[in-house]
Design an enzyme around this catalytic site. Structure first.
Site, short mmCIF file in Angstrom:
data_model
loop_
_atom_site.label_atom_id
_atom_site.label_comp_id
_atom_site.label_asym_id
_atom_site.label_seq_id
_atom_site.Cartn_x
_atom_site.Cartn_y
_atom_site.Cartn_z
CG HIS A 1 -0.20 -0.02 2.53
ND1 HIS A 1 0.27 -1.19 3.08
CD2 HIS A 1 0.15 0.96 3.40
CE1 HIS A 1 0.86 -0.93 4.23
NE2 HIS A 1 0.82 0.37 4.45
CB CYS B 1 2.38 2.05 9.87
SG CYS B 1 1.00 2.36 8.75
#
Length: 697
Positions: A65, A203
């Site tokens: 991603h 993240c």
């Protein structure tokens, strides 16, 4: 709002065998659906995110991603692989692959939907349904949540009921605490209060791992009877934990790969500090560790200190002693930031340096002053081709300092720091601050961006912060600091260093060569080796006779360890195992190619004999290379760039001398350990070389 995933974005028979091929296959579907505008640009962004941290998860899931300017609308593509594809998960390959694409300025609603998918991936029934699905339309609907069961709602209701019960218990405790007669009942009620943990997950992209870690921790808490409240610091922003919840917590868990915001809130609590993937894969272990720390009374003295970057997923860290650990950790992170910039700079040095060296080999050193080939180029003149190579190489060299600064900043604060980093690096060239200026500019840019990211902003501004506001403000601040405050002092320091290198001669040059040789051979690819190599490569950013000598000495010394071990395994086979002799054959090529790590297997097996030997050889080579005045414009290449080396024969002599010294020492030291009884035992043995060498172990 367009659907995030449609049947056209589902591939139930993904034929790709590698993660790069899988990402390309799914990305091509996004391009066909007009969700991605530039395939190669988007794949580069996916690869950059993958390089930060593998996106494989336990349970056979891969979630490559990224946020990218090449994405026109938030999009999911799903692929199911029969044999599975390695995405770096500990439990093996992934058969369920989600490619998640978000625009650089995606709004909160879209990112909330993406985060919801990340949470659902923790549901075993959801993943089982994905594996069993046969119709792309049905699978797409399942991923969109159109066939979602009521169980999540039931779980939410149960959680709300538990919270209500907890509030009622707390009220009862407060009522009972007022009378002595009811004190014992209050104590019993207190015993029923669950262990409380507050957690923060984040993240680099803030889309997937952030929310998956939160869901894993919450689910593990329910299973363990622990009350876990999670703050997700994702791309859609974050809502701070209630201060009362933090105050009541018994312990804190940080599962993060970027800076935790507002750390001071958690001061005085037992702390478990790990990478975000540990929160996804090992939530029960983290909760157990938090409980143990609370039971032992381990209190984090200064959680406001930066402990985010560079921590391994498996590191439970967070000892909270507030002492040298944090400082050591900062040193590791600083080296990581600097090496990030150097690693991106090296290809420019290699291409530019080799082109310039070739131009000198063809047209002589005076070719550097030739007219621009854009105005004067003659096809059949050698000098024109030499000038062309020189000017292309010089153009590549022009990027060295900006790239160094830009990617140091990128390593610190991700993509928003690229622009101020490059701007600061360009200004370093303008004020003649050189390589040192680039280092400082990169660190300043990263620090400024990290400071801006800490400032709370309204939700409507979050989408434009990384693409407009942060680069704009940070570039202005870094430009001011480089032009007005630190640029000139650094330029003076750079000039002093250049003069010192150029003035090195005699014993001073030899001493520097010894030091560089020792550093290159001590840990063979480790921190000291990298520091020496970075020092040499940095000098190529603004090459001078002194810096070219340093580069030559560093590469020569770095070739010694593998070449010495290759020679030792050839001349004294009986001192080495069969595996070591096989490694020795490979070490010839590795040493000749300037791959110092080729000696690591030997050093790992016998460090007390191998490391001192190769350090001595490296010191000899470094000293001789500096004494001979050998120069090198290429940052790598080993013997394959000998034609581009100044004083090539003396340079090779220096490498050979150091190799012989290291070989002699390692053979001597390995031979000394063979005691008389062992030698006698060997003399009576008629087996293979492998059997004979065991007596020397």
């Amino acid at each position: 709002m367009s659907e995030l995933i449609t049947a056209e974005l589902v591939d139930l028979d993904l034929s790709a065998t590698t993660k790069d091929a899988a990402a390309r296959s799914l990305a091509e579907r996004m391009v066909a659906a007009h969700r991605v505008t530039d395939l190669e640009g988007f794949l580069a962004d996916v690869a950059a995110r993958e390089a930060q941290m593998p996106t494989g998860l336990d349970g056979g899931i891969g979630i490559p991603h990224c946020r990218s300017e090449h994405v026109s609308a938030p999009t999911l593509a799903f692929g199911r692989s029969g044999p599975g594809i390695d995405f770096g998960a500990a439990d093996g390959p992934a058969d369920l692959i989600f490619l998640i694409a978000a625009p650089a300025g995606a709004d909160d609603d879209h990112l909330t939907i993406l985060s919801g998918l990340a949470r659902r991936l923790m549901d075993a029934e959801f993943t089982a349904a994905l594996r069993a699905g046969t119709d792309p339309r049905a699978v797409a609907a399942l991923i969109r949540g159109e066939e979602q069961s009521e169980e999540p709602e039931q779980e939410q209701m149960e959680a709300e009921n538990r919270e209500q019960e907890q509030e009622q218990k707390q009220e009862q405790e407060q009522e009972q605490a007022g009378t002595g007669a009811e004190a014992s009942e209050a104590a019993e009620a207190a015993e029923s209060v669950p262990f409380r943990i507050v957690a923060v997950t984040s993240c680099p992209t803030g889309i997937a791992h952030t929310y998956m870690a939160a869901e894993s921790l919450a689910a593990a808490g329910r299973a363990e009877g622990v009350e876990v409240t999670v703050e997700t610091q994702g791309s859609a922003g974050f809502k701070k934990l209630d201060p009362a919840v933090v105050a009541a917590a018994d312990a804190v868990i940080w599962a993060h790969d970027v800076e935790v915001r507002e750390k001071a809130r958690f001061r005085g609590k037992p702390l478990v500090d790990v990478g975000v993937k540990a929160g996804v894969n090992r939530p029960a272990e983290l909760i157990a560790e938090a409980r143990r720390k609370a039971e032992r009374g381990e209190i984090a003295a200064a959680p406001e200190a930066d402990t985010s970057a560079g921590r391994e997923d498996g590191d439970l860290g967070g000892d909270g002693n507030g002492s040298g650990a944090d400082h050591a950790h900062f040193g590791v992170r600083l080296r990581t930031y600097l090496m990030s910039g150097v690693s991106y700079m090296v290809p420019f040095v290699a291409a530019g340096g080799l082109l310039i060296a070739l131009s000198f080999a063809i047209g002589g050193y005076e070719i550097a002053s030739a007219k621009s080939v854009a105005d004067h180029f003659v096809w059949d003149e050698t000098d024109s081709w030499a000038a062309l190579l020189n000017q292309i190489g010089s153009a590549a060299f022009g990027f060295l300092v900006p790239v160094l600064a830009g990617y140091i900043a990128y390593g610190m604060a991700d993509r928003p720091a690229l622009v101020p980093g490059f701007v600061g690096g360009a200004i370093a060239l303008t004020v003649n601050a050189g390589f040192l200026g680039g280092l400082v500019a990169g660190l300043l840019a990263g620090a400024v961006v990290m400071a801006i990211q800490r400032v709370p902003v309204h939700a409507t501004l979050r989408g434009i912060m990384p693409v407009l506001v942060i680069p704009l403000i940070a570039s202005a601040v870094v430009g001011f600091l480089m032009f007005i405050v630190v640029g000139k002092p650094i330029a003076s320091l750079q000039n002093a260093l250049t003069d010192w290198l150029n003035g090195l001669s005699g014993s001073n040059a030899v001493i520097l060569g010894v030091v560089l040789g020792l550093m290159m051979c001590f840990d063979m690819g480790g921190p000291l080796n990298k520091v020496a190599y970075a020092f040499a490569v940095g000098g190529l950013a603004d090459p001078t006779p002194g810096s070219l000598k340093v580069m030559a000495a560093v590469m020569a010394a770095g070739m010694v360890p593998p070449l010495a071990m290759a020679l030792a395994t050839t001349v004294r086979k009986r001192l080495f195992t069969k595996t070591e002799r096989e490694n020795g054959r490979a070490a010839w090529v590795l040493g000749a190619s300037f791959i110092t790590e080729g000696a690591i297997p030997f050093a790992a097996a016998d460090p007390l004999r191998v490391i001192p030997s190769v350090m001595a050889g490296g010191a000899v080579t470094g000293a001789l290379s500096m004494a001979f005045g050998a120069t090198l414009r290429a940052p790598h290449g080993g013997v394959f760039v000998v034609p581009l080396i100044g004083e090539p024969f003396l340079y090779l002599l220096a490498v050979a001398a150091g190799t012989l010294v290291a070989t002699a020492l390692v053979v001597l030291l390995k031979g000394v350990r063979r005691t008389a009884p062992e030698a006698a035992g060997e003399a009576g043995h008629t087996g293979s070389d492998d059997s004979r060498v065991t007596v020397a172990a």
